[in-house]
Design a protein around this motif. Structure first.
Motif, PDB file in Angstrom:
ATOM      1  N   ASP A 175      -5.734  14.535  10.995  1.00 47.22           N
ATOM      2  CA  ASP A 175      -6.455  13.275  11.111  1.00 47.22           C
ATOM      3  C   ASP A 175      -5.575  12.250  11.815  1.00 47.22           C
ATOM      4  O   ASP A 175      -4.345  12.314  11.759  1.00 47.22           O
ATOM      5  CB  ASP A 175      -6.836  12.743   9.726  1.00 47.22           C
ATOM      6  CG  ASP A 175      -7.879  13.602   9.048  1.00 47.22           C
ATOM      7  OD1 ASP A 175      -8.467  14.490   9.704  1.00 47.22           O
ATOM      8  OD2 ASP A 175      -8.125  13.384   7.839  1.00 47.22           O
TER       9      ASP A 175
ATOM     10  N   HIS B 284       0.837  -1.192   0.000  1.00 48.16           N
ATOM     11  CA  HIS B 284       0.000   0.000   0.000  1.00 48.16           C
ATOM     12  C   HIS B 284       0.877   1.249   0.000  1.00 48.16           C
ATOM     13  O   HIS B 284       1.202   1.809   1.034  1.00 48.16           O
ATOM     14  CB  HIS B 284      -0.946  -0.011   1.200  1.00 48.16           C
ATOM     15  CG  HIS B 284      -1.800  -1.238   1.267  1.00 48.16           C
ATOM     16  ND1 HIS B 284      -2.839  -1.454   0.396  1.00 48.16           N
ATOM     17  CD2 HIS B 284      -1.743  -2.327   2.071  1.00 48.16           C
ATOM     18  CE1 HIS B 284      -3.416  -2.622   0.683  1.00 48.16           C
ATOM     19  NE2 HIS B 284      -2.757  -3.167   1.676  1.00 48.16           N
TER      20      HIS B 284
ATOM     21  N   GLN C 215     -11.295  11.686  11.638  1.00 53.34           N
ATOM     22  CA  GLN C 215     -11.170  13.085  11.252  1.00 53.34           C
ATOM     23  C   GLN C 215     -10.710  13.938  12.427  1.00 53.34           C
ATOM     24  O   GLN C 215     -11.163  13.752  13.569  1.00 53.34           O
ATOM     25  CB  GLN C 215     -12.511  13.615  10.738  1.00 53.34           C
ATOM     26  CG  GLN C 215     -13.015  12.927   9.478  1.00 53.34           C
ATOM     27  CD  GLN C 215     -12.186  13.285   8.260  1.00 53.34           C
ATOM     28  OE1 GLN C 215     -11.557  14.353   8.213  1.00 53.34           O
ATOM     29  NE2 GLN C 215     -12.175  12.418   7.260  1.00 53.34           N
TER      30      GLN C 215
ATOM     31  N   GLU D 157      -2.970  12.043   0.398  1.00 43.83           N
ATOM     32  CA  GLU D 157      -4.297  11.428   0.338  1.00 43.83           C
ATOM     33  C   GLU D 157      -4.244  10.048  -0.305  1.00 43.83           C
ATOM     34  O   GLU D 157      -4.935   9.122   0.133  1.00 43.83           O
ATOM     35  CB  GLU D 157      -5.264  12.334  -0.427  1.00 43.83           C
ATOM     36  CG  GLU D 157      -5.759  13.513   0.374  1.00 43.83           C
ATOM     37  CD  GLU D 157      -6.511  13.078   1.630  1.00 43.83           C
ATOM     38  OE1 GLU D 157      -7.324  12.134   1.545  1.00 43.83           O
ATOM     39  OE2 GLU D 157      -6.279  13.668   2.702  1.00 43.83           O
ATOM     40  N   LEU D 158      -3.459   9.893  -1.342  1.00 44.78           N
ATOM     41  CA  LEU D 158      -3.352   8.585  -1.995  1.00 44.78           C
ATOM     42  C   LEU D 158      -2.812   7.530  -1.034  1.00 44.78           C
ATOM     43  O   LEU D 158      -3.316   6.400  -0.974  1.00 44.78           O
ATOM     44  CB  LEU D 158      -2.445   8.681  -3.225  1.00 44.78           C
ATOM     45  CG  LEU D 158      -3.014   9.393  -4.454  1.00 44.78           C
ATOM     46  CD1 LEU D 158      -1.929   9.542  -5.519  1.00 44.78           C
ATOM     47  CD2 LEU D 158      -4.208   8.628  -5.024  1.00 44.78           C
TER      48      LEU D 158
ATOM     49  N   ALA E 126      -2.784   7.659   2.344  1.00 49.56           N
ATOM     50  CA  ALA E 126      -3.724   7.448   3.443  1.00 49.56           C
ATOM     51  C   ALA E 126      -4.896   6.586   3.007  1.00 49.56           C
ATOM     52  O   ALA E 126      -5.276   5.620   3.697  1.00 49.56           O
ATOM     53  CB  ALA E 126      -4.223   8.796   3.968  1.00 49.56           C
ATOM     54  N   ARG E 127      -5.482   6.892   1.866  1.00 47.50           N
ATOM     55  CA  ARG E 127      -6.637   6.130   1.397  1.00 47.50           C
ATOM     56  C   ARG E 127      -6.261   4.697   1.065  1.00 47.50           C
ATOM     57  O   ARG E 127      -7.057   3.771   1.292  1.00 47.50           O
ATOM     58  CB  ARG E 127      -7.241   6.819   0.177  1.00 47.50           C
ATOM     59  CG  ARG E 127      -7.911   8.154   0.505  1.00 47.50           C
ATOM     60  CD  ARG E 127      -8.377   8.874  -0.743  1.00 47.50           C
ATOM     61  NE  ARG E 127      -8.885  10.201  -0.425  1.00 47.50           N
ATOM     62  CZ  ARG E 127      -9.298  11.083  -1.334  1.00 47.50           C
ATOM     63  NH1 ARG E 127      -9.262  10.754  -2.630  1.00 47.50           N
ATOM     64  NH2 ARG E 127      -9.738  12.266  -0.964  1.00 47.50           N
TER      65      ARG E 127
ATOM     66  N   ARG F  87      -7.545   2.808  10.222  1.00 44.30           N
ATOM     67  CA  ARG F  87      -8.799   3.512   9.971  1.00 44.30           C
ATOM     68  C   ARG F  87      -8.546   5.007  10.128  1.00 44.30           C
ATOM     69  O   ARG F  87      -7.587   5.419  10.792  1.00 44.30           O
ATOM     70  CB  ARG F  87      -9.901   3.051  10.924  1.00 44.30           C
ATOM     71  CG  ARG F  87      -9.723   3.472  12.366  1.00 44.30           C
ATOM     72  CD  ARG F  87     -10.901   3.027  13.221  1.00 44.30           C
ATOM     73  NE  ARG F  87     -10.816   3.541  14.579  1.00 44.30           N
ATOM     74  CZ  ARG F  87     -10.166   2.944  15.568  1.00 44.30           C
ATOM     75  NH1 ARG F  87      -9.524   1.795  15.340  1.00 44.30           N
ATOM     76  NH2 ARG F  87     -10.124   3.479  16.782  1.00 44.30           N
ATOM     77  N   ARG F  88      -9.408   5.805   9.547  1.00 49.15           N
ATOM     78  CA  ARG F  88      -9.209   7.248   9.577  1.00 49.15           C
ATOM     79  C   ARG F  88     -10.184   7.907  10.536  1.00 49.15           C
ATOM     80  O   ARG F  88     -11.384   7.650  10.482  1.00 49.15           O
ATOM     81  CB  ARG F  88      -9.399   7.837   8.176  1.00 49.15           C
ATOM     82  CG  ARG F  88      -9.021   9.304   8.056  1.00 49.15           C
ATOM     83  CD  ARG F  88      -9.014   9.743   6.603  1.00 49.15           C
ATOM     84  NE  ARG F  88      -8.232  10.946   6.395  1.00 49.15           N
ATOM     85  CZ  ARG F  88      -7.756  11.332   5.224  1.00 49.15           C
ATOM     86  NH1 ARG F  88      -7.985  10.584   4.135  1.00 49.15           N
ATOM     87  NH2 ARG F  88      -7.038  12.427   5.112  1.00 49.15           N
TER      88      ARG F  88
ATOM     89  N   VAL G 219      -6.059   2.795   4.341  1.00 47.02           N
ATOM     90  CA  VAL G 219      -7.402   2.579   4.879  1.00 47.02           C
ATOM     91  C   VAL G 219      -8.117   1.494   4.079  1.00 47.02           C
ATOM     92  O   VAL G 219      -8.707   0.563   4.640  1.00 47.02           O
ATOM     93  CB  VAL G 219      -8.206   3.892   4.870  1.00 47.02           C
ATOM     94  CG1 VAL G 219      -9.673   3.624   5.198  1.00 47.02           C
ATOM     95  CG2 VAL G 219      -7.621   4.894   5.861  1.00 47.02           C
ATOM     96  N   ALA G 220      -8.063   1.599   2.755  1.00 45.50           N
ATOM     97  CA  ALA G 220      -8.728   0.614   1.899  1.00 45.50           C
ATOM     98  C   ALA G 220      -8.129  -0.775   2.081  1.00 45.50           C
ATOM     99  O   ALA G 220      -8.835  -1.787   1.951  1.00 45.50           O
ATOM    100  CB  ALA G 220      -8.623   1.037   0.428  1.00 45.50           C
TER     101      ALA G 220
END
Length: 214
Positions: free
Chosen positions: A122, A3, A112, A96-97, A99-100, A109-110, A103-104
């Motif tokens: 976050d 990831h 806020q 963002e890429l 982090a996502r 987990r995220r 998570v995916a």
């Protein structure tokens, strides 16, 4: 680590796996991710450093992940001078890429950040503690046992050393000894990777004279 490659490993190293809280500022976090992602592409042979400039190498292999694809699309043909503004152009989307992706992938987990005067960062507490804590545990082991150091570990150590992020590590030593161990690990890098990390670190150092707060 699938990831985000080295950037994903750097993200996890810079976050506490239990609280999910980042151990460095958001700016430091994002610069560290860019440096790690670029180093990953150099290690893959997709980018090269020549005379202080970064360029796309003539390499055809397996398709890179989303992080690598984003960077390669953002790097224009010819040579790229690694300046502060050039590095900053990648920070927000790359963060963002990564982090996502984590998570995916079910690693974290995220949560806020809360809004007070301004929104706090976050948090990313672990879902899979073994995978979330693994990159930091492995790097700390390599710093304790340099004979186990691999290229990826040396690259991560070099970035941490160059950006002054050593406080996230715990190798059962005083801080000065930790800094020395990280700096020693960085010397194992080949010339092109060392040049890349040095140039990114120099570009980041332009942001503020108080960047290093250790």
């Amino acid at each position: 680590m699938t990831h985000g490659g080295l950037a994903g490993r750097m993200f996890l190293i810079l976050h506490d796996p239990f609280t999910g809280k980042p151990g460095v500022s958001q700016e430091q976090m994002k610069y560290g991710l860019v440096a790690a992602a670029l180093a990953d592409l150099v290690m893959q042979g997709r980018l090269r450093m020549e005379n202080g400039y970064l360029s796309i190498a003539n390499y055809h292999g397996a398709a890179p992940d989303d992080v690598g694809t984003f960077l390669l699309k953002g790097i224009r043909g010819g040579t790229n001078d690694i300046t502060r503004s050039w590095v900053e152009g990648f920070t927000e989307i790359l963060y963002e890429l990564v982090a996502r992706g984590l998570v995916a992938g079910g690693v974290v987990r995220r949560e806020q950040g809360r809004r007070l005067v301004r929104r706090s960062p976050d948090r990313f507490p672990a879902i899979d503690l073994l995978r979330a804590a693994g990159p930091r545990v492995r790097l700390e082991h390599m710093l304790r046992s340099p004979h186990d150091l691999d290229l990826a570990g040396a690259a991560l150590a070099s970035i941490i050393n160059g950006l002054g992020l050593e406080r996230v590590l715990d190798v059962d030593r005083e801080r000065a000894a930790v800094k020395k161990a990280v700096a020693a690990a960085a010397t194992h890098l080949p010339t092109d990777l060392r040049s890349l990390v040095d140039d990114v670190s120099a570009a980041v150092a332009e942001v503020t004279l108080t960047f290093r707060r250790l």
